[in-house]
Structures are given as structure tokens and as C-alpha cells.
Design a protein around this motif. Structure first.
Motif, PDB file in Angstrom:
ATOM      1  N   GLN A 136       0.875  -1.126  -0.145  1.00 40.46           N
ATOM      2  CA  GLN A 136      -0.116   0.042   0.017  1.00 40.46           C
ATOM      3  C   GLN A 136       0.869   1.297   0.071  1.00 40.46           C
ATOM      4  N   GLN A 137       2.018   1.413   0.748  1.00 42.63           N
ATOM      5  CA  GLN A 137       2.880   2.325   0.695  1.00 42.63           C
ATOM      6  C   GLN A 137       3.900   2.577  -0.495  1.00 42.63           C
ATOM      7  N   GLY A 138       3.871   1.504  -1.215  1.00 42.63           N
ATOM      8  CA  GLY A 138       4.716   1.247  -2.431  1.00 42.63           C
ATOM      9  C   GLY A 138       6.106   0.852  -2.317  1.00 42.63           C
ATOM     10  N   LEU A 139       6.421   0.303  -0.943  1.00 45.07           N
ATOM     11  CA  LEU A 139       7.772  -0.217  -0.736  1.00 45.07           C
ATOM     12  C   LEU A 139       7.977  -1.348  -1.418  1.00 45.07           C
ATOM     13  N   ILE A 140       6.931  -2.291  -1.686  1.00 47.19           N
ATOM     14  CA  ILE A 140       6.867  -3.576  -2.242  1.00 47.19           C
ATOM     15  C   ILE A 140       6.361  -3.309  -3.675  1.00 47.19           C
ATOM     16  N   ARG A 141       7.004  -3.731  -4.586  1.00 48.76           N
ATOM     17  CA  ARG A 141       6.728  -3.391  -5.968  1.00 48.76           C
ATOM     18  C   ARG A 141       6.053  -4.592  -6.703  1.00 48.76           C
ATOM     19  N   ASN A 142       5.957  -5.689  -6.041  1.00 47.66           N
ATOM     20  CA  ASN A 142       5.500  -6.912  -6.699  1.00 47.66           C
ATOM     21  C   ASN A 142       4.002  -6.977  -6.303  1.00 47.66           C
ATOM     22  N   ASP A 143       3.073  -6.606  -7.322  1.00 44.78           N
ATOM     23  CA  ASP A 143       1.617  -6.714  -6.889  1.00 44.78           C
ATOM     24  C   ASP A 143       0.902  -7.941  -6.881  1.00 44.78           C
ATOM     25  N   SER A 144       1.620  -8.857  -6.675  1.00 42.65           N
ATOM     26  CA  SER A 144       0.914 -10.297  -6.421  1.00 42.65           C
ATOM     27  C   SER A 144       0.175 -10.287  -5.052  1.00 42.65           C
ATOM     28  N   PRO A 145      -0.691 -10.998  -5.013  1.00 41.22           N
ATOM     29  CA  PRO A 145      -1.659 -11.125  -3.783  1.00 41.22           C
ATOM     30  C   PRO A 145      -0.650 -11.178  -2.580  1.00 41.22           C
ATOM     31  N   ALA A 146      -1.014 -10.609  -1.501  1.00 42.23           N
ATOM     32  CA  ALA A 146       0.007 -10.493  -0.281  1.00 42.23           C
ATOM     33  C   ALA A 146       0.300 -12.004   0.246  1.00 42.23           C
ATOM     34  N   ASP A 147      -0.774 -12.775   0.334  1.00 41.26           N
ATOM     35  CA  ASP A 147      -0.929 -14.138   0.781  1.00 41.26           C
ATOM     36  C   ASP A 147       0.006 -15.003  -0.252  1.00 41.26           C
ATOM     37  N   GLN A 148       0.206 -14.743  -1.481  1.00 47.18           N
ATOM     38  CA  GLN A 148       0.761 -15.693  -2.315  1.00 47.18           C
ATOM     39  C   GLN A 148       2.336 -15.090  -1.957  1.00 47.18           C
ATOM     40  N   LEU A 149       2.691 -13.720  -1.886  1.00 43.62           N
ATOM     41  CA  LEU A 149       3.825 -13.399  -1.724  1.00 43.62           C
ATOM     42  C   LEU A 149       4.429 -13.970  -0.182  1.00 43.62           C
ATOM     43  N   ALA A 150       3.571 -13.692   0.712  1.00 41.91           N
ATOM     44  CA  ALA A 150       4.010 -14.415   2.021  1.00 41.91           C
ATOM     45  C   ALA A 150       4.521 -15.633   2.101  1.00 41.91           C
ATOM     46  N   SER A 151       3.856 -16.484   1.338  1.00 39.61           N
ATOM     47  CA  SER A 151       3.968 -18.118   1.308  1.00 39.61           C
ATOM     48  C   SER A 151       5.213 -18.085   0.388  1.00 39.61           C
ATOM     49  N   ALA A 152       5.351 -17.409  -0.710  1.00 33.94           N
ATOM     50  CA  ALA A 152       6.503 -17.368  -1.564  1.00 33.94           C
ATOM     51  C   ALA A 152       7.874 -17.141  -0.607  1.00 33.94           C
ATOM     52  N   ALA A 153       7.701 -15.957  -0.044  1.00 37.01           N
ATOM     53  CA  ALA A 153       8.613 -15.441   0.862  1.00 37.01           C
ATOM     54  C   ALA A 153       9.250 -16.454   2.026  1.00 37.01           C
ATOM     55  N   LEU A 154       8.310 -17.040   2.669  1.00 32.39           N
ATOM     56  CA  LEU A 154       8.671 -18.179   3.544  1.00 32.39           C
ATOM     57  C   LEU A 154       9.281 -19.219   3.047  1.00 32.39           C
ATOM     58  N   GLY A 155       8.768 -19.589   1.887  1.00 32.36           N
ATOM     59  CA  GLY A 155       9.238 -20.901   1.172  1.00 32.36           C
ATOM     60  C   GLY A 155      10.743 -20.603   0.715  1.00 32.36           C
ATOM     61  N   LEU A 156      10.894 -19.370   0.135  1.00 31.64           N
ATOM     62  CA  LEU A 156      12.139 -19.031  -0.260  1.00 31.64           C
ATOM     63  C   LEU A 156      13.395 -19.019   0.917  1.00 31.64           C
ATOM     64  N   THR A 157      12.685 -18.390   2.223  1.00 35.57           N
ATOM     65  CA  THR A 157      13.744 -18.359   3.276  1.00 35.57           C
ATOM     66  C   THR A 157      14.135 -19.534   3.741  1.00 35.57           C
ATOM     67  N   ASN A 158      12.994 -20.732   3.600  1.00 30.86           N
ATOM     68  CA  ASN A 158      13.358 -22.018   4.099  1.00 30.86           C
ATOM     69  C   ASN A 158      14.306 -22.815   3.110  1.00 30.86           C
ATOM     70  N   SER A 159      14.217 -22.266   1.731  1.00 32.71           N
ATOM     71  CA  SER A 159      15.012 -23.106   1.085  1.00 32.71           C
ATOM     72  C   SER A 159      16.631 -22.521   0.988  1.00 32.71           C
ATOM     73  N   LYS A 160      16.619 -21.429   1.490  1.00 31.80           N
ATOM     74  CA  LYS A 160      17.919 -20.904   1.779  1.00 31.80           C
ATOM     75  C   LYS A 160      18.548 -21.559   2.976  1.00 31.80           C
ATOM     76  N   ILE A 161      17.763 -21.908   3.911  1.00 30.43           N
ATOM     77  CA  ILE A 161      18.185 -22.477   5.100  1.00 30.43           C
ATOM     78  C   ILE A 161      18.560 -23.887   4.971  1.00 30.43           C
ATOM     79  N   ILE A 162      17.915 -24.531   3.878  1.00 30.47           N
ATOM     80  CA  ILE A 162      18.300 -25.843   3.332  1.00 30.47           C
ATOM     81  C   ILE A 162      19.637 -25.940   2.688  1.00 30.47           C
ATOM     82  N   ILE A 163      19.903 -24.839   1.864  1.00 33.76           N
ATOM     83  CA  ILE A 163      21.151 -24.857   1.107  1.00 33.76           C
ATOM     84  C   ILE A 163      22.135 -24.602   2.028  1.00 33.76           C
ATOM     85  N   TRP A 164      21.883 -23.611   3.053  1.00 36.16           N
ATOM     86  CA  TRP A 164      23.052 -23.315   3.940  1.00 36.16           C
ATOM     87  C   TRP A 164      23.513 -24.472   5.135  1.00 36.16           C
ATOM     88  N   CYS A 165      22.316 -25.451   5.173  1.00 38.45           N
ATOM     89  CA  CYS A 165      22.732 -26.609   5.848  1.00 38.45           C
ATOM     90  C   CYS A 165      23.612 -27.852   5.113  1.00 38.45           C
TER      91      CYS A 165
END
Length: 189
Positions: A136-165
């Protein structure tokens, strides 16, 4: 039996799992280190896997300090990044060895239990609410639905954790997770 014994078992397990692989650690070894009888272990935990889940869940639930850390961030975008990388911050606190052990146990489990599902739902809800505000404040320019972005963000973070491991913690997990999130959110860095 008091939680004093349960906490002693958890503390010993955390220490030993950070030094040895899950397969190498025995319940007897944990009990000896915690100065409790094997029966005390089985009073609190059915299996070593249940103990591992308890260790992780204890760390996974956002603590008051985790939530305050989100609120203390200087700006909304920083709050979003902090919320989306809470699991990575916990992985760093636990160390690569213990985090690897946890993921190995989770991979062997048939499905996530209710406690894990509630945890992930809580993290996703926190991230989604912050993402909506940032969009809403224009800080995130990806206009995908927020629930999809949240799910993708958490999945992306978890994938980085797995690669780190997998790479035995050879890179800065927090930095890589944040960089990936900035790309997802379409933010220049």
C-alpha cells in the motif's frame, strides 16, 4: 515430574545434537548428560524424534523478543524482511548442525503436526499483514496477492536454510535470504 527435568533433557539434547548427528546420539547419552533416568526421558518424550520436534518448536514459536525485534525495525520494509527471515535467524542461533538435524527429522516425518502447522500459519499471517502495508505504501513493487507473496517469501527463506545446511553453513544465511526476498518483492538493492 517437574519441568526442571524436561528442561535439563532439552538443554542436554541441544548441546549434544549440536556436536553429533541425530543418528549418533542415544537417549542414554542425553539422559546421562542431563543427570536423569531413562524413565524420566520417556515420561516427557516418546522418542528421540519427538524430542527433536520439541527442541525446534520451542525455538520456532516467535518469542516476545522476536516480535519486538520486528516492531523495533526502523521502517516497514525492514519489518517485512525481519518477519520473513525469523526462521533463518533461529537457524543461525541454533547453528548449522542442529538445524540440519531438525530438517533431516522433518524429512522423515510423514506430515507436519498441528503445532508446526499453527506455527507456519502464524508466520505467514504476520508476513502477509506487513506485506499488505508495504504494498500500500509502494515499498514492495510486486503486486501479487499478499498471501501468495508471504507464502513464497517463507518458502524462499526455508530453501535458503536448506542450502545453508547442505553447504555446512558456508555463507551468510541472513544476507542471502534478505537478498532473495528483495528480488521477490521487486526492490532494488
Amino acid at each position: 515430574m517437574s519441568s526442571k527435568y524436561r528442561n535439563a533433557i532439552l538443554a542436554s539434547a541441544r548441546k549434544i545434537f549440536s556436536e553429533k548427528s541425530f543418528e549418533q546420539v542415544t537417549i542414554k547419552e542425553i539422559c546421562q548428560d542431563a543427570c536423569v533416568a531413562n524413565s524420566t526421558f520417556y515420561y516427557h518424550f516418546k522418542t528421540k524424534e519427538e524430542l527433536m520436534d520439541c527442541l525446534r518448536l520451542k525455538d520456532d514459536h516467535p518469542s516476545g523478543s522476536d516480535l519486538l525485534h520486528i516492531l523495533a525495525a526502523d521502517d516497514l520494509l525492514e519489518q517485512v524482511l525481519t518477519a520473513c527471515t525469523m526462521c533463518a535467524a533461529r537457524a543461525v542461533r541454533n547453528g548449522c548442525t542442529l538445524t540440519t538435524q531438525y530438517y533431516k527429522c522433518r524429512l522423515n516425518a510423514e506430515a507436519l503436526d498441528d503445532a508446526h502447522n499453527q506455527l507456519y500459519a502464524q508466520e505467514a499471517m504476520t508476513a502477509r499483514l506487513l506485506i499488505v502495508r508495504a504494498q500500500q505504501q509502494g515499498l514492495i513493487r510486486n503486486d501479487s496477492p499478499a498471501d501468495q507473496l508471504a507464502s513464497a517469501a517463507l518458502g524462499l527463506t526455508n530453501s535458503k536454510i536448506i542450502i545453508w545446511c547442505i553447504t555446512d553453513g558456508t555463507f551468510d544465511l541472513m544476507q542471502k535470504a534478505r537478498e532473495a526476498l528483495l528480488v521477490l518483492f521487486n526492490i532494488a538493492f
